[in-house]
Design a protein around this motif. Structure first.
Motif, PDB file in Angstrom:
ATOM      1  N   VAL A  46       4.824  11.024  40.450  1.00  0.00           N
ATOM      2  CA  VAL A  46       4.498  11.775  41.571  1.00  0.00           C
ATOM      3  C   VAL A  46       3.184  12.397  41.587  1.00  0.00           C
ATOM      4  N   ASP A  47       2.376  12.507  42.766  1.00  0.00           N
ATOM      5  CA  ASP A  47       1.023  12.581  43.055  1.00  0.00           C
ATOM      6  C   ASP A  47       1.257  14.108  43.945  1.00  0.00           C
ATOM      7  N   PRO A  48       1.094  14.948  43.221  1.00  0.00           N
ATOM      8  CA  PRO A  48       1.475  16.357  44.146  1.00  0.00           C
ATOM      9  C   PRO A  48      -0.104  16.881  44.734  1.00  0.00           C
ATOM     10  N   SER A  49      -1.190  16.251  44.385  1.00  0.00           N
ATOM     11  CA  SER A  49      -2.244  16.376  45.029  1.00  0.00           C
ATOM     12  C   SER A  49      -2.471  15.883  46.436  1.00  0.00           C
ATOM     13  N   GLN A  50      -2.302  14.641  46.420  1.00  0.00           N
ATOM     14  CA  GLN A  50      -2.284  14.119  47.953  1.00  0.00           C
ATOM     15  C   GLN A  50      -1.136  14.582  48.705  1.00  0.00           C
ATOM     16  N   GLY A  51      -0.356  14.954  47.891  1.00  0.00           N
ATOM     17  CA  GLY A  51       1.118  15.324  48.265  1.00  0.00           C
ATOM     18  C   GLY A  51       1.250  16.429  49.365  1.00  0.00           C
ATOM     19  N   THR A  52       0.184  17.561  48.627  1.00  0.00           N
ATOM     20  CA  THR A  52       0.236  18.762  49.432  1.00  0.00           C
ATOM     21  C   THR A  52      -1.366  18.958  50.014  1.00  0.00           C
ATOM     22  N   GLY A  53      -2.302  18.444  49.491  1.00  0.00           N
ATOM     23  CA  GLY A  53      -3.476  18.817  49.899  1.00  0.00           C
ATOM     24  C   GLY A  53      -3.973  20.094  49.416  1.00  0.00           C
ATOM     25  N   LYS A  54      -3.212  20.831  48.850  1.00  0.00           N
ATOM     26  CA  LYS A  54      -3.456  22.248  48.424  1.00  0.00           C
ATOM     27  C   LYS A  54      -3.313  22.684  47.152  1.00  0.00           C
ATOM     28  N   TRP A  55      -4.507  22.853  46.305  1.00  0.00           N
ATOM     29  CA  TRP A  55      -4.520  23.240  44.888  1.00  0.00           C
ATOM     30  C   TRP A  55      -3.255  24.132  44.552  1.00  0.00           C
ATOM     31  N   SER A  56      -3.245  25.303  45.268  1.00  0.00           N
ATOM     32  CA  SER A  56      -2.291  26.071  45.124  1.00  0.00           C
ATOM     33  C   SER A  56      -0.808  25.657  44.902  1.00  0.00           C
ATOM     34  N   LEU A  57      -0.436  24.581  45.520  1.00  0.00           N
ATOM     35  CA  LEU A  57       0.852  24.133  45.527  1.00  0.00           C
ATOM     36  C   LEU A  57       1.084  23.104  44.489  1.00  0.00           C
ATOM     37  N   VAL A  58      -0.101  22.580  43.931  1.00  0.00           N
ATOM     38  CA  VAL A  58       0.144  21.440  42.934  1.00  0.00           C
ATOM     39  C   VAL A  58       1.023  21.780  41.717  1.00  0.00           C
ATOM     40  N   THR A  59       0.776  22.753  41.169  1.00  0.00           N
ATOM     41  CA  THR A  59       1.600  23.188  39.764  1.00  0.00           C
ATOM     42  C   THR A  59       3.125  23.206  40.283  1.00  0.00           C
ATOM     43  N   ALA A  60       3.300  24.079  41.444  1.00  0.00           N
ATOM     44  CA  ALA A  60       4.935  24.122  41.611  1.00  0.00           C
ATOM     45  C   ALA A  60       5.429  22.866  41.965  1.00  0.00           C
ATOM     46  N   MET A  61       4.677  21.999  42.613  1.00  0.00           N
ATOM     47  CA  MET A  61       5.409  20.667  42.905  1.00  0.00           C
ATOM     48  C   MET A  61       5.617  19.633  41.730  1.00  0.00           C
ATOM     49  N   SER A  62       4.516  20.155  40.751  1.00  0.00           N
ATOM     50  CA  SER A  62       4.549  19.352  39.587  1.00  0.00           C
ATOM     51  C   SER A  62       5.910  19.449  38.901  1.00  0.00           C
ATOM     52  N   ARG A  63       6.204  20.734  38.734  1.00  0.00           N
ATOM     53  CA  ARG A  63       7.307  21.484  38.069  1.00  0.00           C
ATOM     54  C   ARG A  63       8.582  20.745  38.746  1.00  0.00           C
ATOM     55  N   ALA A  64       8.433  20.638  39.865  1.00  0.00           N
ATOM     56  CA  ALA A  64       9.528  20.412  40.798  1.00  0.00           C
ATOM     57  C   ALA A  64       9.891  18.642  40.595  1.00  0.00           C
ATOM     58  N   ALA A  65       8.748  18.008  40.384  1.00  0.00           N
ATOM     59  CA  ALA A  65       8.687  16.501  40.327  1.00  0.00           C
ATOM     60  C   ALA A  65       9.112  16.081  39.006  1.00  0.00           C
ATOM     61  N   VAL A  66       9.008  16.839  38.023  1.00  0.00           N
ATOM     62  CA  VAL A  66       9.583  16.586  36.536  1.00  0.00           C
ATOM     63  C   VAL A  66      11.177  16.995  36.588  1.00  0.00           C
ATOM     64  N   ALA A  67      11.315  18.158  37.470  1.00  0.00           N
ATOM     65  CA  ALA A  67      12.780  18.458  37.203  1.00  0.00           C
ATOM     66  C   ALA A  67      13.575  17.588  38.081  1.00  0.00           C
ATOM     67  N   ALA A  68      13.098  16.816  39.042  1.00  0.00           N
ATOM     68  CA  ALA A  68      13.807  15.822  39.874  1.00  0.00           C
ATOM     69  C   ALA A  68      13.784  14.491  39.093  1.00  0.00           C
ATOM     70  N   GLY A  69      13.211  14.271  37.960  1.00  0.00           N
ATOM     71  CA  GLY A  69      13.475  13.000  37.202  1.00  0.00           C
ATOM     72  C   GLY A  69      12.032  12.299  37.234  1.00  0.00           C
ATOM     73  N   ALA A  70      10.884  12.751  37.829  1.00  0.00           N
ATOM     74  CA  ALA A  70       9.811  11.988  37.693  1.00  0.00           C
ATOM     75  C   ALA A  70       9.320  11.525  36.192  1.00  0.00           C
ATOM     76  N   ASP A  71       8.824  10.339  36.030  1.00  0.00           N
ATOM     77  CA  ASP A  71       8.455   9.800  35.038  1.00  0.00           C
ATOM     78  C   ASP A  71       6.952  10.145  34.627  1.00  0.00           C
ATOM     79  N   GLY A  72       6.342  10.754  35.326  1.00  0.00           N
ATOM     80  CA  GLY A  72       4.925  11.337  35.149  1.00  0.00           C
ATOM     81  C   GLY A  72       4.370  11.891  36.578  1.00  0.00           C
ATOM     82  N   LEU A  73       3.153  12.463  36.173  1.00  0.00           N
ATOM     83  CA  LEU A  73       2.469  13.016  37.448  1.00  0.00           C
ATOM     84  C   LEU A  73       1.130  12.440  37.422  1.00  0.00           C
TER      85      LEU A  73
END
Ligand code: PEP
Ligand code: MN
Length: 341
Positions: A272-299
């Motif tokens: 998952v790419d939460p950087s292009q995915g949100t466009g906002k640095w302040s959202l990147v960490t939360a979406m990274s946690r969520a992506a891994v919790a959803a089963g992503a194999d990486g970021l």
């Protein structure tokens, strides 16, 4: 597979088909309509379908047999139900029990900026270095990337840190060149349906990070993977990077439901790419946690020494300190998922 029976079919004849399917280990689901009965056959592997079709169509009480095949074959889960682990540069695994973190600048700007970022993300525990030497730009007047000079800087950063490099290739004519410098080829969102490019990377054996088109459905994304795999290159990693919706508060809408869905449909690893995915640095960490919790194999994460000075995507880039914090939080989630990072 759907078996359509003649109006005259008797209950015994319906049973005859059901038994034949069940003896072979498949399920039979008869549906009794007013005009006719159909039997849905579930679990029949694609390669068995034509043979069974012939047998059933030979029966006088069968009107026709309809074969339903998944449109993608090599990318389909059934092709490798245990899941695929893509190995990059003989030292990094993507897939399996491991969460792979790729991090670095959106764009290779200078040698200093790239080397400083590579050192910082390596120290924070990243497994791969990202960075664009060829940049797809909405405007032809904005910066297009350093090209081969950028590739050389990335290769230097790899030599120093040991981090394998993932970088975008946009032009089929550059595939060979980018392969010489990079360990993994990135296909950007705008090129997901550039079939000539997909075919060209399919001829190599370099691992490919295939981003989802910002307007692509999941089946179209998997078909793009199929193009690469059909050429013999099965080292494909899918990357969810957000899609366009009516929402404008974020740059894209990060479709995290795509992660478990793709894992049901395909054996390929998903990052998952939460950087292009949100466009906002302040959202990147939360979406990274969520992506891994959803089963992503990486970021894949954008990091810059001075985001406010970045030539591209500064608003979504993390400082070194913010990236360290992300790593700590994501590691906790990975461990909770029983994965290592
Ligand atoms: C990028 O990774 O910097 C990038 C341009 O990605 P995408 O193709 O997903 O927009
Ligand atoms: Mn970017």
């Amino acid at each position: 597979m759907i078996i359509v029976l003649d109006k005259s079919a008797t209950p015994e004849q319906i049973q005859q088909i059901a038994s034949k399917l069940e003896e072979s280990g498949y399920q039979a689901h008869p549906i009794y309509g007013v005009a006719k009965t159909v039997i849905g056959a579930v679990g029949v592997p694609d390669e068995e379908k034509p043979g069974l079709m012939e047998q059933f169509e030979a029966l006088p009480f069968v009107e026709k047999v309809i074969i339903v095949m998944a449109p993608y074959k090599l990318a389909a889960k059934a092709y490798r139900p245990e899941g695929t682990v893509v190995r990059v540069a003989d030292r990094v695994n993507i897939g399996g029990n491991h969460v792979c973190i790729m991090a670095g600048p959106c764009t290779v700007e200078t040698r200093e900026q790239t080397l400083a970022t590579a050192r910082a993300v390596k120290e924070a525990g990243a497994h791969m270095l990202r960075g664009g030497a060829y940049k797809p730009s909405t405007s032809p007047y904005s910066f297009q990337g350093l090209g081969v000079d950028g590739l050389k800087i990335l290769a230097e950063a790899r030599a120093e840190t040991g981090l394998p490099v993932v970088t975008e290739v946009m032009d089929p004519r550059n595939v060979e060149l980018v392969c010489r410098y990079a360990d993994m080829l990135q296909i950007g969102t705008r090129n997901m349906q550039n079939y000539d490019l997909l075919r060209e990377v399919g001829k190599t054996r370099h691992p490919v990070l295939l981003k989802r088109g910002m307007w692509a459905r999941i089946d179209e994304w998997l078909m793009a993977a199929e193009y690469i795999m059909k050429g013999g290159n099965e080292n494909v990693v899918l990357c969810e990077r957000g899609i366009r919706t009516f929402e404008t508060a974020t740059r894209n809408t990060l479709d995290l439901s795509a992660v478990p869905l793709v894992k049901q449909e395909s054996h390929l690893p998903v990052v998952v790419d939460p950087s292009q995915g949100t466009g906002k640095w302040s959202l990147v960490t939360a979406m990274s946690r969520a992506a891994v919790a959803a089963g992503a194999d990486g970021l894949i994460i954008e990091v810059h020494p001075h985001p406010e000075q970045a030539w591209k995507d500064g608003a979504q880039s993390l400082t070194f300190e913010n990236f360290r914090q992300l790593m700590a939080e994501v590691r906790a989630i990975a461990n909770a998922m029983g994965k290592e990072m």
